[in-house]
Design a protein around this motif. Structure first.
Motif, short mmCIF file in Angstrom:
data_model
loop_
_atom_site.label_atom_id
_atom_site.label_comp_id
_atom_site.label_asym_id
_atom_site.label_seq_id
_atom_site.Cartn_x
_atom_site.Cartn_y
_atom_site.Cartn_z
N GLY A 1 0.79 -1.44 -0.03
CA GLY A 1 -0.06 0.03 -0.13
C GLY A 1 0.84 1.24 0.22
N ILE A 2 2.08 1.14 0.38
CA ILE A 2 2.72 2.29 0.70
C ILE A 2 3.39 2.62 -0.72
CG2 ILE A 2 5.07 0.95 0.95
CD1 ILE A 2 5.74 3.45 2.92
N LEU A 3 3.61 1.73 -1.62
CA LEU A 3 4.11 2.23 -3.06
C LEU A 3 2.68 2.49 -3.72
CD1 LEU A 3 6.30 2.30 -4.85
CD2 LEU A 3 5.78 -0.13 -5.40
N GLN A 4 1.69 1.98 -3.51
CA GLN A 4 0.56 2.37 -4.22
C GLN A 4 0.25 3.74 -3.77
OE1 GLN A 4 -2.09 -0.37 -2.93
NE2 GLN A 4 -1.30 -2.19 -4.18
N ALA A 5 0.27 4.32 -2.68
CA ALA A 5 0.07 5.63 -2.37
C ALA A 5 1.06 6.79 -2.75
CB ALA A 5 -0.09 5.65 -0.65
N MET A 6 2.22 6.29 -3.16
CA MET A 6 3.23 7.32 -3.55
C MET A 6 3.09 7.38 -5.26
SD MET A 6 6.46 5.56 -1.62
CE MET A 6 7.84 6.36 -2.63
N GLN A 7 2.33 6.47 -5.89
CA GLN A 7 2.10 6.85 -7.32
C GLN A 7 0.80 7.82 -7.56
OE1 GLN A 7 1.33 2.56 -8.08
NE2 GLN A 7 3.42 2.15 -8.44
N VAL A 8 1.07 9.15 -7.04
CA VAL A 8 0.21 10.24 -7.33
C VAL A 8 0.80 10.98 -8.33
CG1 VAL A 8 1.29 11.34 -5.40
CG2 VAL A 8 -0.99 11.92 -6.02
N SER A 9 -0.11 11.65 -9.39
CA SER A 9 0.21 12.53 -10.18
C SER A 9 0.77 13.73 -9.85
CB SER A 9 -1.04 12.68 -11.25
OG SER A 9 -1.97 13.28 -10.58
N GLN A 10 1.53 14.42 -10.59
CA GLN A 10 1.97 15.87 -10.45
C GLN A 10 0.67 16.79 -10.17
OE1 GLN A 10 4.96 17.40 -12.96
NE2 GLN A 10 6.06 15.38 -12.92
N GLU A 11 -0.21 16.58 -11.00
CA GLU A 11 -1.45 17.47 -10.81
C GLU A 11 -2.12 17.30 -9.48
OE1 GLU A 11 -3.70 20.27 -13.58
OE2 GLU A 11 -1.66 19.27 -13.66
N ALA A 12 -2.37 16.14 -8.98
CA ALA A 12 -2.72 15.81 -7.80
C ALA A 12 -2.01 16.45 -6.76
CB ALA A 12 -3.04 14.48 -7.45
N LEU A 13 -0.76 16.65 -6.93
CA LEU A 13 0.28 17.12 -5.81
C LEU A 13 0.12 18.54 -5.48
CD1 LEU A 13 3.66 15.02 -6.69
CD2 LEU A 13 1.97 14.69 -4.67
#
Length: 291
Positions: free
Chosen positions: A152-164
């Motif tokens: 889950g930690i890796l899945q949480a890190m896969q966030v788009s630049q737009e969402a950041l």
């Protein structure tokens, strides 16, 4: 006899595998006692080939990105990631340190993803590899210790630049702001047409020249303005039609406003690599020259 020996060997091999998979292990949370918001630098990537993301503390404003884009970080996204990282638990099997070949097979050399938290006194590097031999788990390494953690930690890190990106035009909360100012850009420079100061918790507005300005709704619109979208590619050019300024104790935030369609304005800010489209209701358009 050979059949019996073969059965014994299979049973022994199964016992060894079971022992390796379910043997004694210790639990370790390498980031548990650290306040990640106080890190001098947070760097992470969820992909071996992806450009790392760099976060720096921005005082009371939260966190800001410096790579691969420059912008403030959405505080809700930041909080979610910080919680995942803090709770990252490494399950460390007891036994010898895996060989270099075993590390490579776990996709930890090079790692698939990583998180580096730099503090004045030390740096913590967490590296994440391929799937471990347990459901919903991945290999992880911190220093010379290798174990497994939740995928889950890796899945949480896969966030788009737009969402950041922080969708707020101004990061300051209502209670922090002591002054709001609206200026119109003209041939002689910026001319203040409206400003407000908070005095004993009450907004005192001044409009120059006097006009129809409803203080409370306008203040809410300015301090609560959020991005209706981000303008990528070529940034707006030329002088702004107006400038919004908010100030508080020890900080100042500025947005240059360029007219767009209807009530939409394109806001340019020095700390952002892209411009922000925002909607601001009247009386802002009424205070500015006709478009």
């Amino acid at each position: 006899m050979l059949r019996l020996l073969s059965s014994v060997m299979v049973a022994f091999h199964s016992l060894v595998l079971l022992s390796c998979a379910e043997g004694p292990e210790s639990l370790w949370q390498p980031l548990r006692d650290l306040d990640l918001r106080t890190a001098r630098r947070l760097e992470w990537s969820a992909s071996r080939d992806g450009q790392p993301v760099v976060w720096l503390p921005d005082g009371s404003r939260g966190l800001r990105m410096t790579a691969p884009i420059r912008d403030r970080v959405d505080p809700e996204v930041a909080d979610s990631l910080l919680v995942h990282w803090k709770k990252c638990t490494l399950h460390l099997p007891e036994g010898p340190v895996p060989s270099a070949e075993a590390v490579r097979r776990r996709q930890l050399d090079p790692a698939l993803a990583f998180l580096r938290a730099e503090f004045p006194e030390r740096t913590v590097l967490l590296e994440f590899g391929g799937g471990a031999d347990r459901p919903d788990s991945i290999w992880a390494r911190c220093g010379d210790r290798i174990g497994w953690c939740s995928a889950g930690i890796l899945q949480a890190m896969q966030v788009s630049q737009e969402a950041l990106r922080d969708p707020r035009l101004f990061a300051a909360g209502h209670a922090e702001v002591e002054c709001v100012q609206l200026s119109v850009t003209g041939a002689d420079g910026d001319r203040v047409v409206a400003d407000a100061e908070r005095r004993a918790g009450v907004w005192a507005w001044r409009v120059r020249p006097p006009g129809d300005l409803a203080p409370a709704p306008f203040a809410e619109a300015v301090l609560g303005a959020r991005a209706a979208g981000f303008r990528h590619g070529e940034r707006v050019q030329g002088k702004a039609a107006a400038v919004l300024l908010v100030r508080g104790a020890g900080f100042e935030e500025r947005a240059e406003l360029h007219p767009s369609a209807g009530r939409t304005w394109v806001a340019a800010q020095a700390h952002r690599d892209v411009d922000v489209a925002v909607e601001l209701p009247p009386p802002l358009p009424g205070l500015l020259p006709a478009r």
